[in-house]
Design a protein around this motif. Sequence first.
Motif, short mmCIF file in Angstrom:
data_model
loop_
_atom_site.label_atom_id
_atom_site.label_comp_id
_atom_site.label_asym_id
_atom_site.label_seq_id
_atom_site.Cartn_x
_atom_site.Cartn_y
_atom_site.Cartn_z
N ARG A 185 0.83 -1.21 0.00
CA ARG A 185 0.00 0.00 0.00
C ARG A 185 0.86 1.26 0.00
O ARG A 185 0.51 2.25 -0.64
CB ARG A 185 -0.96 0.00 1.19
N GLN A 186 1.99 1.20 0.67
CA GLN A 186 2.88 2.35 0.67
C GLN A 186 3.48 2.57 -0.72
O GLN A 186 3.71 3.71 -1.14
CB GLN A 186 3.99 2.15 1.71
N LEU A 187 3.71 1.49 -1.45
CA LEU A 187 4.34 1.57 -2.77
C LEU A 187 3.33 1.72 -3.91
O LEU A 187 3.73 1.80 -5.07
CB LEU A 187 5.19 0.32 -3.01
N GLN A 188 2.05 1.77 -3.58
CA GLN A 188 1.00 1.77 -4.59
C GLN A 188 1.11 2.95 -5.55
O GLN A 188 0.75 2.83 -6.72
CB GLN A 188 -0.37 1.79 -3.90
N SER A 189 1.61 4.07 -5.07
CA SER A 189 1.72 5.25 -5.93
C SER A 189 3.14 5.45 -6.47
O SER A 189 3.41 6.45 -7.15
CB SER A 189 1.28 6.50 -5.15
N HIS A 190 4.05 4.53 -6.18
CA HIS A 190 5.43 4.63 -6.66
C HIS A 190 5.48 4.22 -8.13
O HIS A 190 4.87 3.22 -8.54
CB HIS A 190 6.32 3.72 -5.82
N LYS A 191 6.22 4.96 -8.92
CA LYS A 191 6.21 4.72 -10.37
C LYS A 191 6.71 3.32 -10.75
O LYS A 191 6.32 2.78 -11.78
CB LYS A 191 7.05 5.78 -11.08
N ARG A 192 7.58 2.72 -9.93
CA ARG A 192 8.07 1.38 -10.24
C ARG A 192 7.05 0.30 -9.92
O ARG A 192 7.15 -0.83 -10.41
CB ARG A 192 9.35 1.08 -9.44
N GLU A 332 21.74 -4.11 -1.37
CA GLU A 332 22.50 -5.36 -1.40
C GLU A 332 21.52 -6.53 -1.26
O GLU A 332 21.25 -7.24 -2.22
CB GLU A 332 23.54 -5.36 -0.28
N HIS A 333 20.99 -6.71 -0.06
CA HIS A 333 20.00 -7.77 0.14
C HIS A 333 18.63 -7.34 -0.37
O HIS A 333 17.90 -8.13 -0.97
CB HIS A 333 19.92 -8.11 1.63
N PHE A 334 18.29 -6.08 -0.14
CA PHE A 334 16.91 -5.64 -0.36
C PHE A 334 16.80 -4.55 -1.43
O PHE A 334 17.73 -3.75 -1.62
CB PHE A 334 16.32 -5.11 0.95
N ASP A 335 15.63 -4.49 -2.06
CA ASP A 335 15.28 -3.42 -2.99
C ASP A 335 15.24 -2.11 -2.20
O ASP A 335 14.49 -1.99 -1.23
CB ASP A 335 13.90 -3.71 -3.60
N PRO A 336 16.03 -1.10 -2.59
CA PRO A 336 16.07 0.15 -1.83
C PRO A 336 14.70 0.82 -1.68
O PRO A 336 14.40 1.39 -0.63
CB PRO A 336 17.02 1.03 -2.64
N ASP A 337 13.86 0.75 -2.71
CA ASP A 337 12.54 1.38 -2.62
C ASP A 337 11.64 0.66 -1.63
O ASP A 337 10.81 1.29 -0.96
CB ASP A 337 11.87 1.41 -4.00
N VAL A 338 11.79 -0.65 -1.52
CA VAL A 338 11.00 -1.40 -0.55
C VAL A 338 11.48 -1.08 0.87
O VAL A 338 10.67 -0.94 1.79
CB VAL A 338 11.08 -2.91 -0.83
N VAL A 339 12.79 -0.93 1.03
CA VAL A 339 13.33 -0.54 2.34
C VAL A 339 12.83 0.85 2.72
O VAL A 339 12.41 1.09 3.86
CB VAL A 339 14.87 -0.57 2.34
N ASP A 340 12.84 1.79 1.77
CA ASP A 340 12.33 3.13 2.04
C ASP A 340 10.86 3.09 2.45
O ASP A 340 10.43 3.82 3.35
CB ASP A 340 12.50 4.02 0.81
N ALA A 341 10.10 2.24 1.78
CA ALA A 341 8.68 2.09 2.13
C ALA A 341 8.54 1.57 3.55
O ALA A 341 7.69 2.03 4.32
CB ALA A 341 7.99 1.15 1.15
N MET A 342 9.39 0.62 3.92
CA MET A 342 9.34 0.07 5.28
C MET A 342 9.67 1.14 6.32
O MET A 342 9.01 1.22 7.36
CB MET A 342 10.32 -1.09 5.41
N LEU A 343 10.67 1.95 6.03
CA LEU A 343 11.03 3.01 6.97
C LEU A 343 9.89 4.01 7.11
O LEU A 343 9.67 4.58 8.19
CB LEU A 343 12.30 3.71 6.49
N THR A 344 9.14 4.22 6.03
CA THR A 344 8.02 5.16 6.07
C THR A 344 6.87 4.61 6.91
O THR A 344 6.20 5.37 7.62
CB THR A 344 7.52 5.45 4.64
N VAL A 345 6.64 3.31 6.85
CA VAL A 345 5.53 2.71 7.60
C VAL A 345 6.05 1.98 8.84
O VAL A 345 5.45 1.00 9.31
CB VAL A 345 4.70 1.75 6.71
N GLU A 346 7.16 2.44 9.38
CA GLU A 346 7.80 1.80 10.52
C GLU A 346 6.84 1.61 11.69
O GLU A 346 6.80 0.54 12.31
CB GLU A 346 9.00 2.64 10.97
N GLU A 347 6.03 2.63 11.98
CA GLU A 347 5.11 2.51 13.11
C GLU A 347 4.05 1.45 12.86
O GLU A 347 3.62 0.76 13.79
CB GLU A 347 4.45 3.87 13.39
#
Length: 361
Positions: A185-192, A332-347
């Motif tokens: 859901r966090q990545l739903q509006s991401h162009k990738r 390295e291990h993870f897709d950077p955009d997915v990691v960024d999404a995780m940091l955004t929805v950390e709570e």
Amino acid sequence: MNVKKAIVLIVDDASDNLIQMNSMLEEQYEVRLANSGRAALDIMQHVPRPHLVVLDADLPIVDGYSVCQQLKSSPDTAEIPVIFLQRTLDEQRAFEHGAADVVAKPVLAEVLRARVDTHLQLRHSRELLKQQRNLLEHVVEEVTLELSQMLDAMIWALASLAETREYETANHLRRVQHYVSALARQLQSHKRFEEELSEANIKALFKAAPLHDIGKVSIPDAILLKPDRLTDAEFDVMKMHTVYGRDAIANVENALGYTNAFLRYAREIAYSHQEKFDGSGYPQGLAGDAIPMSARLMAVADVYDALISRRVYKPAFTHETAMEMIRQGSGEHFDPDVVDAMLTVEEEFMAIANRYSDAAG
């Protein structure tokens, strides 16, 4: 609706015409009369409304065409058939303004009765079809819900076969489901990701996520439950769980003769969730976008949950430590955009972990 008791509104500015047409129809129908467009519109506001309107096209002030347009613009009266009365036939204009039919003036009794009867029968048939369609839709919804519930139960049963043999709990499955959904859901509006992450696909991802380790059912207990570090040979066997999981889902697709979003995501996640963004993962050594999107989401969700969970061979890390370790693995291990999404929805991740903690059962 009983056609014999149908209400018919006749609208004409000439009293003798109203009396004449009333005498043509009063034996079969309940007839209401109006001598102007405004009077007709007022009658149409009161319940029970007429089931059909016989309308003179050439009314003064508010003509029949304007009356018909107003009736068709309101959801309360849009489905009521209107038969135009025209002294000079202009069927095209009548139909353009929403008429169901046209009768020439002076009116012949047989023609008027036949047209009124036909259109009341048509309306009655449409209402029956609508009722049957609504009933069918209700039945389909009930069956679909039942099938969906059965599918969910089967998914959990299959997924639990793998999880309960290892160190995982049923709540691990619930947590990764919700982590994946939160990331999607966090990545739903991401162009990738926006093209693939429709609402329907996010629901399919949610259902597919628990099957990520289903292939572990085929791993021997001596390896699956070993508390110590695996030997290289043992690890080679462990890595095969991705292939076994893929094959299990692929066999279902082959048996059905088709696939869908749920099955595709389940197969992708089972096979590729151990791939790493830099290409150093397994079983194929895929890198970057060559790794299916579903597997890239699962990689983050699964590792986060493994880090914060206690195992016989490791303590549970804190949320903060787990987040930092995943952040360090970005690119390295993870897709950077997915990691960024995780940091955004950390709570949200923290809330999911607390809601479905192993202590909560």
